[in-house]
Write a protein that holds these residues in place. Structure first.
Motif, short mmCIF file in Angstrom:
data_model
loop_
_atom_site.label_atom_id
_atom_site.label_comp_id
_atom_site.label_asym_id
_atom_site.label_seq_id
_atom_site.Cartn_x
_atom_site.Cartn_y
_atom_site.Cartn_z
N LEU A 165 79.47 90.81 49.36
CA LEU A 165 79.77 90.34 48.00
C LEU A 165 78.91 89.14 47.63
N ILE A 166 78.70 88.25 48.57
CA ILE A 166 77.88 87.07 48.31
C ILE A 166 76.42 87.48 48.08
N GLN A 167 75.97 88.47 48.87
CA GLN A 167 74.57 88.91 48.75
C GLN A 167 74.32 89.72 47.48
N THR A 168 75.25 90.61 47.14
CA THR A 168 75.03 91.52 46.00
C THR A 168 75.60 90.99 44.70
N LYS A 169 76.61 90.10 44.80
CA LYS A 169 77.33 89.60 43.62
C LYS A 169 77.88 90.75 42.79
N SER A 170 78.31 91.80 43.50
CA SER A 170 78.76 93.01 42.79
C SER A 170 79.75 93.79 43.66
N ARG B 136 77.98 89.07 31.10
CA ARG B 136 78.01 90.43 31.63
C ARG B 136 77.71 90.46 33.14
N SER B 137 77.54 89.29 33.73
CA SER B 137 77.21 89.21 35.16
C SER B 137 78.33 88.55 35.94
N MET B 138 78.23 88.66 37.27
CA MET B 138 79.14 87.97 38.18
C MET B 138 78.33 86.92 38.93
N VAL B 139 78.88 85.75 39.05
CA VAL B 139 78.19 84.67 39.77
C VAL B 139 79.10 84.13 40.87
N LEU B 140 78.47 83.49 41.85
CA LEU B 140 79.22 82.90 42.96
C LEU B 140 79.82 81.57 42.54
N THR B 141 80.99 81.29 43.05
CA THR B 141 81.54 79.95 42.90
C THR B 141 80.74 79.00 43.78
N HIS B 142 80.89 77.72 43.53
CA HIS B 142 80.21 76.73 44.36
C HIS B 142 80.61 76.89 45.82
N ALA C 163 81.66 79.61 47.38
CA ALA C 163 81.06 80.80 47.96
C ALA C 163 79.59 80.56 48.30
N GLY C 164 78.90 79.79 47.48
CA GLY C 164 77.50 79.46 47.76
C GLY C 164 77.35 78.68 49.05
N THR C 165 78.30 77.77 49.32
CA THR C 165 78.21 77.00 50.57
C THR C 165 78.55 77.86 51.78
N LEU C 166 79.30 78.94 51.56
CA LEU C 166 79.67 79.82 52.68
C LEU C 166 78.49 80.66 53.18
N GLU C 167 77.56 80.99 52.29
CA GLU C 167 76.53 81.99 52.61
C GLU C 167 75.79 81.69 53.92
N PRO C 168 75.18 80.50 54.10
CA PRO C 168 74.43 80.28 55.35
C PRO C 168 75.33 80.24 56.57
N ARG C 169 76.53 79.65 56.41
CA ARG C 169 77.45 79.59 57.55
C ARG C 169 77.96 80.97 57.94
N LEU C 170 78.22 81.79 56.95
CA LEU C 170 78.71 83.14 57.19
C LEU C 170 77.64 83.98 57.89
N ALA C 171 76.39 83.81 57.46
CA ALA C 171 75.29 84.56 58.07
C ALA C 171 75.17 84.22 59.55
N ARG C 172 75.26 82.92 59.86
CA ARG C 172 75.16 82.50 61.28
C ARG C 172 76.33 83.03 62.09
N ALA C 173 77.54 82.91 61.53
CA ALA C 173 78.74 83.33 62.26
C ALA C 173 78.73 84.83 62.54
N LEU C 174 78.40 85.63 61.53
CA LEU C 174 78.39 87.08 61.72
C LEU C 174 77.26 87.52 62.65
N SER C 175 76.14 86.81 62.60
CA SER C 175 75.04 87.12 63.50
C SER C 175 75.47 86.92 64.95
N GLU C 176 76.21 85.83 65.21
CA GLU C 176 76.70 85.57 66.56
C GLU C 176 77.73 86.61 66.98
N ILE C 177 78.64 86.94 66.07
CA ILE C 177 79.67 87.93 66.39
C ILE C 177 79.05 89.29 66.67
N GLU C 178 78.08 89.69 65.84
CA GLU C 178 77.44 90.99 66.03
C GLU C 178 76.62 91.03 67.31
#
Length: 308
Positions: free
Chosen positions: A22-27, A63-69, A71-86
């Protein structure tokens, strides 16, 4: 102000891949396509994510969807966390050159003689800091094998009956007789009567494991000499009138170094399957798997060499 999630147990980790998409696609619709989910399932997941994090995550802007502030701060942390889990679900790359480890194997001396040189060359080339310690089968502790203190036990099939252990057939062997060169016609097939008429040398390891090669068929029908190491047999046979029964691959190996003949025997002895046994704790160990493959390859090469 957004309250942090204080208790990891309250977080549904299954929602994190949906949140990342959702953060990557905003959709919602695009996330449904990427994750092969229905839009309703993604919408339901988004509702739960909003409740979990107490934040809207995605909000409509025209007509668009945007991230909340947040959610924007979550993106890099989420990427690192999921990379480690995977990465936890993927096997680690096996770095044999730098691996430091000791393997403990219980087996008979003839297997050590067969395996030793090939394994030494393999380990020297591929895993120079791995050490192999061989133990005699008389010191076998089944509970140590189950715990994983013993890496492998190699012995004939049927002597270990522990369903929780894994096993692998390494090779099959039948039995032949050996005598000093020229004692008999080299093409002679020895019968039970022939063997009763000559001196016999036997090997007797731990009898509780059933490793005695020749068992007396009558109380008085005993070997002249019983020795504890199979590899001592050719020394006695080469310098005496005695005969010994041994496994064919062992006999073939003996002929490389001793002046002995091999004779077929007519005793109706069954073919023996020799297997490696190991505990569940080692089953998915990448190095253990590599080592078991090397056992098979080294034994196969050696047995083929004997046959030729």
């Amino acid at each position: 102000m957004v309250n942090p999630v204080k208790n990891l147990r309250a977080l549904d980790l299954n929602l994190l891949p949906v949140l990342r998409s959702l953060i990557q696609t905003k959709s919602v619709s695009r996330t449904a396509e990427v994750l092969h989910m229905s839009q309703s399932a993604v919408s339901e997941a988004l509702k739960r994510i909003r409740l979990q994090f107490e934040d809207e995550i995605l909000v409509r802007a025209g007509r668009s969807m945007v991230l909340t502030h947040f959610a924007g701060t979550l993106e890099p942390r989420l990427a690192r966390a999921l990379s480690e889990i995977e990465s936890m679900t993927q096997p680690q790359e096996l770095e044999l050159e730098t691996l430091r480890r000791e393997l403990v194997i219980a087996t008979a001396d003839n297997v050590v003689a067969t395996l030793g040189c090939g394994l030494l060359a393999d380990l020297s080339e591929h895993a120079p800091n791995v050490h192999v310690k061989f133990l005699d089968l008389q010191d076998l502790d089944i509970n140590a094998l189950k715990r994983g203190d013993l890496d492998l036990v190699i012995l004939p099939e049927g002597f270990i009956d522990e369903p929780e252990l894994h096993h692998l057939e390494l090779f099959q062997e039948d039995f032949v007789a050996i005598s000093r060169k020229g004692l008999f016609n080299a093409n002679l097939c020895l019968t039970e009567q022939d063997l009763r008429a000559v001196q016999r040398i036997g090997f007797c390891g731990d009898t509780t494991l059933g490793l005695r090669i020749i068992g007396p068929t009558e109380p008085e029908d005993k070997e002249q000499i019983m020795i504890p190491q199979l590899t001592l047999l050719p020394y006695f046979v080469e310098q005496s009138e005695a005969v010994a029964l041994v496994q064919r691959p062992v006999a073939e190996r003996f002929t490389r170094y001793f002046a002995i003949d091999i004779h077929e025997i007519d005793l109706g002895l069954p073919t023996v399957k020799v297997c490696a046994y190991w505990a569940e704790v080692h089953h998915n160990d990448e190095f253990h798997h590599w080592f078991r493959d090397r056992l098979v390859d080294n034994l196969a090469c050696d047995i083929r060499y004997c046959a030729e």
